[in-house]
Design an enzyme around this catalytic site. Sequence first.
Site, PDB file in Angstrom:
ATOM      1  N   GLU A 136      -0.022  70.236  44.538  1.00 16.65           N
ATOM      2  CA  GLU A 136       1.194  69.757  44.912  1.00 16.65           C
ATOM      3  C   GLU A 136       1.255  68.462  45.153  1.00 16.65           C
ATOM      4  O   GLU A 136       0.916  67.354  44.233  1.00 16.65           O
ATOM      5  CB  GLU A 136       1.914  70.905  45.868  1.00 16.65           C
TER       6      GLU A 136
HETATM    7  C1  HEC Z   1       4.692  70.743  43.066  1.00 19.04           C
HETATM    8  C2  HEC Z   1       5.770  71.326  43.504  1.00 19.04           C
HETATM    9  C3  HEC Z   1       6.067  71.546  44.810  1.00 19.04           C
HETATM   10  C4  HEC Z   1       6.033  70.754  45.667  1.00 19.04           C
HETATM   11  C5  HEC Z   1       5.797  69.173  45.550  1.00 19.04           C
HETATM   12  C6  HEC Z   1       6.668  71.248  46.995  1.00 19.04           C
HETATM   13  N1  HEC Z   1       6.717  72.598  46.684  1.00 19.04           N
HETATM   14 FE1  HEC Z   1       7.508  73.759  48.064  1.00 19.04          FE
HETATM   15  N2  HEC Z   1       6.973  75.432  46.978  1.00 19.04           N
HETATM   16  C7  HEC Z   1       6.599  75.197  45.338  1.00 19.04           C
HETATM   17  C8  HEC Z   1       6.182  76.573  45.146  1.00 19.04           C
HETATM   18  C9  HEC Z   1       5.306  76.738  43.703  1.00 19.04           C
HETATM   19  C10 HEC Z   1       6.386  77.435  46.254  1.00 19.04           C
HETATM   20  C11 HEC Z   1       5.828  79.061  46.053  1.00 19.04           C
HETATM   21  C12 HEC Z   1       4.288  79.003  46.576  1.00 19.04           C
HETATM   22  C13 HEC Z   1       3.746  80.303  46.787  1.00 19.04           C
HETATM   23  O1  HEC Z   1       4.592  81.213  47.160  1.00 19.04           O
HETATM   24  O2  HEC Z   1       2.788  80.221  46.833  1.00 19.04           O
HETATM   25  C14 HEC Z   1       6.762  76.658  47.245  1.00 19.04           C
HETATM   26  C15 HEC Z   1       7.333  77.230  48.506  1.00 19.04           C
HETATM   27  C16 HEC Z   1       8.160  76.555  49.292  1.00 19.04           C
HETATM   28  C17 HEC Z   1       8.865  77.294  50.575  1.00 19.04           C
HETATM   29  C18 HEC Z   1       8.855  78.640  50.706  1.00 19.04           C
HETATM   30  C19 HEC Z   1      10.256  79.294  50.040  1.00 19.04           C
HETATM   31  C20 HEC Z   1      10.235  80.922  50.095  1.00 19.04           C
HETATM   32  O3  HEC Z   1      11.307  81.135  49.531  1.00 19.04           O
HETATM   33  O4  HEC Z   1       9.407  81.283  50.478  1.00 19.04           O
HETATM   34  C21 HEC Z   1       9.532  76.198  51.115  1.00 19.04           C
HETATM   35  C22 HEC Z   1      10.182  76.256  52.502  1.00 19.04           C
HETATM   36  C23 HEC Z   1       9.099  74.975  50.632  1.00 19.04           C
HETATM   37  N3  HEC Z   1       8.385  75.334  49.539  1.00 19.04           N
HETATM   38  C24 HEC Z   1       9.263  73.784  51.093  1.00 19.04           C
HETATM   39  C25 HEC Z   1       8.685  72.460  50.381  1.00 19.04           C
HETATM   40  C26 HEC Z   1       8.474  71.214  51.233  1.00 19.04           C
HETATM   41  C27 HEC Z   1       9.134  70.888  52.707  1.00 19.04           C
HETATM   42  C28 HEC Z   1       7.843  70.470  50.292  1.00 19.04           C
HETATM   43  C29 HEC Z   1       7.351  68.884  50.740  1.00 19.04           C
HETATM   44  C30 HEC Z   1       6.860  68.836  51.943  1.00 19.04           C
HETATM   45  C31 HEC Z   1       7.436  71.187  49.289  1.00 19.04           C
HETATM   46  N4  HEC Z   1       7.911  72.371  49.442  1.00 19.04           N
HETATM   47  C32 HEC Z   1       6.803  70.399  48.089  1.00 19.04           C
HETATM   48  C33 HEC Z   1       6.564  74.158  44.840  1.00 19.04           C
HETATM   49  C34 HEC Z   1       6.522  72.876  45.567  1.00 19.04           C
END
Ligand code: HEC
Lengths: 325, 325
Positions: A136
């Site tokens: 990420e």
């Molecule tokens: C490269 C892509 C990417 C980036 C950059 C990213 N995310 Fe995500 N995010 C994801 C993915 C894929 C998941 C699911 C991961 C898992 O379930 O293992 C996720 C899960 C989440 C969730 C959980 C939501 C749920 O329904 O469970 C939240 C809240 C979230 N991210 C917030 C953020 C925040 C705040 C940042 C920055 C600090 C961020 N993400 C950066 C791809 C990204």
Amino acid sequence: MKKRTALPLLLAGLLVAGGSQAADPYAKFKELFKPLPAIAPIPADNPQTEAKVELGKMLYFDARLSGDGTIACATCHNPALGFTDRIPRAIGHGAARGPRNSPTTLNAAFLTSQFWDGRAPTLEAQALGPLQANIEHNITLDKAIAVLKGFPEYQKRFAEVFGGKDPVTPDNLAKAIAAFERTLITPNSPFDRYLAGDESAISTQQKKGMKSFVEKGCVGCHNGPNFTDGNFYAIKVPGSTDEGRYTVTKKESDKHAFRTQTLRNVALTYPYFNNGSVWKLDEAVKIMGKEMLKTDLSKDEVDDLVAFLHGLTGEMPKFTIPALP
Amino acid sequence: MKKRTALPLLLAGLLVAGGSQAADPYAKFKELFKPLPAIAPIPADNPQTEAKVELGKMLYFDARLSGDGTIACATCHNPALGFTDRIPRAIGHGAARGPRNSPTTLNAAFLTSQFWDGRAPTLEAQALGPLQANIEHNITLDKAIAVLKGFPEYQKRFAEVFGGKDPVTPDNLAKAIAAFERTLITPNSPFDRYLAGDESAISTQQKKGMKSFVEKGCVGCHNGPNFTDGNFYAIKVPGSTDEGRYTVTKKESDKHAFRTQTLRNVALTYPYFNNGSVWKLDEAVKIMGKEMLKTDLSKDEVDDLVAFLHGLTGEMPKFTIPALP
Ligand code: HEC
Ligand code: HEC
Ligand code: HEC
Ligand code: HEC
Ligand SMILES: [Ca+2]
Ligand SMILES: [Ca+2]
């Protein structure tokens, strides 16, 4: 705590009761639902303030918080794309493709656990995960903090929001982002307006869909204001080998189990499922019927359910794009 | 057409005239500048309409117009980052790093040619370049058009804006994006307010900087409302091997020549120069003195010039993030 459960009993009970509502055939189904509150629950140790939300918004959009300076939270949770990326599996640092679909950050403030496998308990605990994940943001927390400290404007804003001698910390970074995420709420969907008494806010087909949603048993898992019970259920969506909740608990019963997804704004959050393997909502609904309820839904039932789900698209949060230092 | 020119004569002429302005020592320098118009020039074959601008904004933000679905114009020309990416050289498809710094799209509507080497004459001609470039969006025009046609909402909007039997064409795609870019204008900077008569809009140091900007000769190239004469000048910025304008004209005199950069919003568009090799504005100014004017600017002169340049940051365009289909 969270575990695989049988279909809740509430369902059976409610369908037996309420036989005398001849005037409105949908009233007894409607009663099972709750509108989305306009305000998310706020934890005692991270009160909302305007300045904190503004800071959190800046951090959410700031691509300098990544290994090569190009990836922000908003890259994968993109406001233009329903706060998702609308690709099957997230693409992060170095164009590496991760194993899972990016869920929306809309209404994540209502979830009782974060990530598909629920491994983070709160938004605060969640926020530091993606920063460090090498597919990420791919940045260490030390580096992220050093980046922020390099900008006098960030120094000033952290000081104003959090006070203390050395306010630019990972903890405060997470708090500010979480505070911003708590503003990403989508109330007043057509369905919420229907629940609030506006009979014409949704169509008859959508009401039929609501009825099917109850009678078929969807509401057994997709319930509460955010359409998720917060529990984990084993499911094999097409193409998935992901062990899901098992990777967190190591319990055999959690193999391939995922948290019930919110259905709020589900029309915007395609493609569907933990691996983004399904592009069309009707297909996702059909699979849910088959996998979770051992039912082959008819074409009409699917169409009604899809129409109903389209009624769950709420008002998008309004904000201006922050001007970063 | 465009070529390497000697320092314009206007400069020498104006410094000789205007000797009797004792009341305001800055008046004769001020006269040399023009405020940024609030409206960009609109070509006859692409009139602005509200619906066209809205469509162009959607396309500008739409990452599906790329090989892997993650790169939009807004990725590199990011509204949160002064409509740039604030990294030295652009990172595009497959995390490949290109050879050049991403210039801002702010006020690009005023440029007489597009790209560091001026190879595109208009915004319309420019827009299809990055889509096809394999280190940028990396998508063929056929594929991009097919993506758009896959969305009924885009079909409808193109039809409303452009009419005709088959309105989703590369030509119309470029026109819509260009129309949106023509709204990315930043009028009313402190310096513009000073030009309009508000003496207190900039500080005395900034006025001194303006004086140096004229007397040292910067205004010879950085002139007109957008602070660029549109001409190309040979320069070797640190670390650059880029042949610049020569790659377009194959003229020996154009080797390593680049178009004079706008200095509007230059405080926001770091890092500087065609290869993004310089992070600090004071250093960039020093290099300009040395390379373009064969002068070692004093510390005070540099400080005044930097203060002056900070006065060129205008009002950012205000718009909401589009909700894409
Ligand atoms: C490269 C892509 C990417 C980036 C950059 C990213 N995310 Fe995500 N995010 C994801 C993915 C894929 C998941 C699911 C991961 C898992 O379930 O293992 C996720 C899960 C989440 C969730 C959980 C939501 C749920 O329904 O469970 C939240 C809240 C979230 N991210 C917030 C953020 C925040 C705040 C940042 C920055 C600090 C961020 N993400 C950066 C791809 C990204
Ligand atoms: C036994 C629990 C359970 C039942 C019953 C259930 N679901 Fe689900 N639903 C889930 C879980 C768990 C997921 C996440 C699956 C995954 O992606 O791995 C999910 C995901 C979905 C998704 C995809 C959401 C997204 O954003 O990816 C849709 C749509 C959906 N459910 C609709 C329905 C409908 C309609 C019904 C009834 C026909 C239904 N569900 C019945 C638990 C359930
Ligand atoms: C991967 C990064 C990236 C993407 C994506 C990208 N650009 Fe650019 N843009 C650049 C770079 C780098 C240059 C300078 C290239 C050169 O001079 O050879 C540039 C130049 C420009 C210019 C010329 C500005 C000037 O000062 O000469 C405009 C206008 C522009 N881009 C608009 C767009 C539009 C519209 C899109 C989407 C269709 C887009 N860009 C997509 C990186 C990008
Ligand atoms: C002979 C023409 C010429 C003169 C004189 C000149 N410049 Fe420039 N300026 C340019 C060109 C060409 C560039 C683009 C160089 C590059 O990046 O390759 C540039 C770039 C710049 C930049 C970097 C802009 C960016 O966004 O990367 C700054 C700052 C600047 N000039 C300021 C000045 C100042 C201050 C002076 C006077 C001390 C000055 N210039 C004199 C032609 C000139
Ligand atoms: Ca999804
Ligand atoms: Ca730059």
